[in-house]
Design an enzyme around this catalytic site. Structure first.
Site, mmCIF file in Angstrom:
data_model
loop_
_atom_site.group_PDB
_atom_site.id
_atom_site.type_symbol
_atom_site.label_atom_id
_atom_site.label_comp_id
_atom_site.label_asym_id
_atom_site.label_seq_id
_atom_site.Cartn_x
_atom_site.Cartn_y
_atom_site.Cartn_z
ATOM 1 N N SER A 140 16.025 71.141 67.356
ATOM 2 C CA SER A 140 17.179 70.605 68.079
ATOM 3 C C SER A 140 18.457 70.946 67.301
ATOM 4 O O SER A 140 18.430 70.994 66.072
ATOM 5 C CB SER A 140 16.985 69.083 68.131
ATOM 6 O OG SER A 140 17.717 68.495 69.150
ATOM 7 N N PRO A 141 19.570 71.171 68.006
ATOM 8 C CA PRO A 141 20.806 71.499 67.284
ATOM 9 C C PRO A 141 21.254 70.366 66.366
ATOM 10 O O PRO A 141 21.221 69.199 66.757
ATOM 11 C CB PRO A 141 21.816 71.723 68.414
ATOM 12 C CG PRO A 141 21.229 71.075 69.625
ATOM 13 C CD PRO A 141 19.750 71.131 69.457
ATOM 14 N N ALA B 71 26.006 72.474 67.331
ATOM 15 C CA ALA B 71 27.145 72.471 68.254
ATOM 16 C C ALA B 71 28.228 73.372 67.666
ATOM 17 O O ALA B 71 28.740 73.102 66.579
ATOM 18 C CB ALA B 71 27.656 71.050 68.428
ATOM 19 N N TYR C 32 30.671 64.155 74.432
ATOM 20 C CA TYR C 32 31.644 65.225 74.202
ATOM 21 C C TYR C 32 32.239 65.675 75.543
ATOM 22 O O TYR C 32 31.963 65.072 76.577
ATOM 23 C CB TYR C 32 30.983 66.347 73.394
ATOM 24 C CG TYR C 32 30.541 65.858 72.029
ATOM 25 C CD1 TYR C 32 31.474 65.311 71.135
ATOM 26 C CD2 TYR C 32 29.205 65.856 71.654
ATOM 27 C CE1 TYR C 32 31.083 64.815 69.895
ATOM 28 C CE2 TYR C 32 28.805 65.356 70.406
ATOM 29 C CZ TYR C 32 29.752 64.839 69.535
ATOM 30 O OH TYR C 32 29.368 64.339 68.314
ATOM 31 N N GLY D 133 14.632 66.978 65.667
ATOM 32 C CA GLY D 133 15.764 67.148 64.759
ATOM 33 C C GLY D 133 15.383 66.730 63.352
ATOM 34 O O GLY D 133 15.002 67.534 62.504
ATOM 35 N N ARG D 134 15.399 65.421 63.125
ATOM 36 C CA ARG D 134 15.256 64.914 61.756
ATOM 37 C C ARG D 134 13.906 65.226 61.128
ATOM 38 O O ARG D 134 13.808 65.349 59.908
ATOM 39 C CB ARG D 134 15.558 63.410 61.747
ATOM 40 C CG ARG D 134 17.037 63.145 61.979
ATOM 41 C CD ARG D 134 17.297 61.713 62.369
ATOM 42 N NE ARG D 134 16.761 61.413 63.695
ATOM 43 C CZ ARG D 134 16.865 60.241 64.304
ATOM 44 N NH1 ARG D 134 17.476 59.258 63.691
ATOM 45 N NH2 ARG D 134 16.363 60.054 65.518
HETATM 46 C C1 LIG Z 1 22.342 65.790 61.151
HETATM 47 C C2 LIG Z 1 22.308 65.771 62.649
HETATM 48 C C3 LIG Z 1 23.213 66.546 63.378
HETATM 49 C C4 LIG Z 1 23.153 66.584 64.770
HETATM 50 N N1 LIG Z 1 23.980 67.445 65.463
HETATM 51 C C5 LIG Z 1 23.794 67.640 66.791
HETATM 52 C C6 LIG Z 1 24.437 68.689 67.468
HETATM 53 O O1 LIG Z 1 25.133 69.524 66.880
HETATM 54 N N2 LIG Z 1 24.251 68.786 68.811
HETATM 55 C C7 LIG Z 1 23.418 67.929 69.491
HETATM 56 O O2 LIG Z 1 23.289 68.054 70.705
HETATM 57 N N3 LIG Z 1 22.759 66.954 68.855
HETATM 58 C C8 LIG Z 1 22.888 66.806 67.521
HETATM 59 N N4 LIG Z 1 22.142 65.875 66.862
HETATM 60 C C9 LIG Z 1 21.098 65.148 67.598
HETATM 61 C C10 LIG Z 1 19.747 65.891 67.469
HETATM 62 O O3 LIG Z 1 19.808 67.184 68.032
HETATM 63 C C11 LIG Z 1 18.601 65.099 68.132
HETATM 64 O O4 LIG Z 1 18.840 65.053 69.514
HETATM 65 C C12 LIG Z 1 18.498 63.674 67.577
HETATM 66 O O5 LIG Z 1 18.539 63.679 66.152
HETATM 67 C C13 LIG Z 1 17.219 62.977 68.041
HETATM 68 O O6 LIG Z 1 16.082 63.720 67.679
HETATM 69 P P1 LIG Z 1 15.211 63.356 66.328
HETATM 70 O O7 LIG Z 1 14.775 61.940 66.463
HETATM 71 O O8 LIG Z 1 14.078 64.354 66.387
HETATM 72 O O9 LIG Z 1 16.095 63.586 65.155
HETATM 73 C C14 LIG Z 1 22.206 65.791 65.466
HETATM 74 C C15 LIG Z 1 21.344 64.970 64.729
HETATM 75 C C16 LIG Z 1 21.352 64.969 63.359
HETATM 76 C C17 LIG Z 1 20.357 64.134 62.599
#
Ligand SMILES: Cc1cc2nc3c(=O)[nH]c(=O)nc-3n(C[C@H](O)[C@H](O)[C@H](O)COP(=O)(O)O)c2cc1C
Length: 363
Positions: free
Chosen positions: A22-23, A57, A181, A322-323
């Site tokens: 994920s971004p 992003a 956004y 993501g994380r």
């Molecule tokens: C450090 C960090 C930066 C993130 N930046 C973005 C981003 O640039 N664009 C976006 O759509 N979501 C962003 N997110 C959200 C993640 O893409 C993801 O949707 C969210 O962390 C939930 O998934 P997870 O539980 O697997 O981490 C970010 C999350 C984290 C932790």
């Protein structure tokens, strides 16, 4: 073979599996230029088996950055800075994608690891933000209401950014219409109070997003997958609900989008969310059912078994995480082991001694 490790083809791009990155913003660019941090950060996930790595992003105009340290792709020189990163991802067998973004009223803020919080003042490199209506996010500076010609300019900036991205080697373009956004701000009645053709009905509020999707599709041609990330709900009274978003996704599908990456919330500070393992999966399932389009789920998906269950239940076609990739950049190698996949076909040959435990003793 598990569903998670079954390849997927979208248009002319084939993904080796369905466990994707994920971004994630790194707040580590200088004037929008990415650097060695982004290179190592993103390439490690390709080594770790990801089917797709979506870069953070990335702002289509400088005013679209969340923080002054955000990545951008508003010039050819910015695109050049991405080339080596894209190559590193592809050389490791993964697909490189980019999330194109404009942060709207949530732009010009301090990065999460800065000492200060909220909006960055002009004397510290901040700028006046822009949004559908002059309504501030709680605690942030008030944005300017965008004019119709400015909206058209930003549509064109998304188009040009998509062109540069493809020229830099990216094979997936994701339009960021989530997390409060700019495009999400237009979609939601809580932040869009306009009386022109971009406000009022859902169709009017969706106009900007759909114009962006159409412009991106026209620019990248028929071979490149175009995704859209939506927040399925605003998690606040009077805000968007999943059926509204499913309707917008159906229009976006007709405008040329291939896959919907379904997240939630981020629009208003008073949102109420119940967070837990897989908490956004039912939203992805609803959008998938309503549109018949490919969807991705995301949000606290942390094991191969959990991801496999989501796919096997038909709730989404792919899984973003993501994380978990931050905790374990080799998440897909681990997930493959969990699901009984043959490591010889998934681990990079350079790392094979890492799973042949008895070989650890040999030098
Ligand atoms: C450090 C960090 C930066 C993130 N930046 C973005 C981003 O640039 N664009 C976006 O759509 N979501 C962003 N997110 C959200 C993640 O893409 C993801 O949707 C969210 O962390 C939930 O998934 P997870 O539980 O697997 O981490 C970010 C999350 C984290 C932790």
């Amino acid at each position: 073979m598990s569903q998670l490790f079954s390849p997927l083809a979208i248009r002319e791009v084939t993904f080796r599996n369905r466990l994707w990155v994920s971004p994630m913003c790194m707040y580590s660019a200088t004037d929008g230029f990415v650097n060695d941090w982004h290179h190592v950060h993103l390439a490690q996930f390709a080594t770790g088996g990801a089917g797709l790595v979506v870069a953070e992003a990335t702002a289509v105009v400088p005013e679209g950055r969340i923080s002054p340290e955000d990545a951008g792709i508003w010039s050819d020189a910015h695109a050049d800075a991405w080339r080596g990163i894209v190559r590193a991802i592809r050389d490791r067998g993964s697909v490189a994608g980019i999330q194109l973004a404009h942060a709207g009223r949530k732009a010009s803020t301090h990065s999460p690891f800065a000492d200060a919080q909220g909006s960055v003042p002009a004397e510290e490199g901040g700028w006046t933000t822009e949004a559908p209506s002059a309504l501030a996010y709680e605690g942030f500076a008030e944005p300017e209401e965008m004019t119709a010609p400015r909206i058209a300019e930003v549509v064109d900036a998304f188009r040009a950014a998509a062109r540069r991205s493809v020229d830099a080697g990216f094979e997936v373009i994701e339009v960021h219409a989530a997390h409060g956004y700019l495009l999400h701000e237009f979609l939601s009645p809580l932040t869009n109070r306009r009386a022109d053709e971009y406000g009022g009905s859902l169709a009017n509020r969706a106009r900007f997003t759909l114009d962006v999707v159409r412009a991106v599709r026209a620019e990248v041609g028929e071979d490149i997958p175009v995704f859209v990330r939506f927040s399925a709900t605003d998690s606040a009274p009077g805000g968007l609900e999943v059926d509204d978003v499913a309707q917008v996704a159906a229009w976006a599908r007709d405008a040329g989008a291939d896959l919907f990456d379904i997240s939630s919330s981020g629009l208003v500070a008073h949102q109420k969310i119940e967070v837990g393992p897989g908490y956004q999966v039912p939203f992805a399932a609803r959008v998938r059912e309503a549109t018949g389009a490919l969807t991705g789920s995301v949000g606290i998906i942390t094991s191969g078994a959990q991801a496999e269950e989501i796919l096997a239940a038909g709730q989404s076609d792919v899984v973003f995480a993501g994380r978990e990739w931050l905790r374990d950049p080799h998440f897909a190698l681990r997930a493959a082991g969990e699901l009984g996949e043959d490591p010889e076909s998934i681990w990079p040959p350079q790392y094979i001694r890492g799973y042949r435990a008895p070989a650890l003793a040999r030098s």
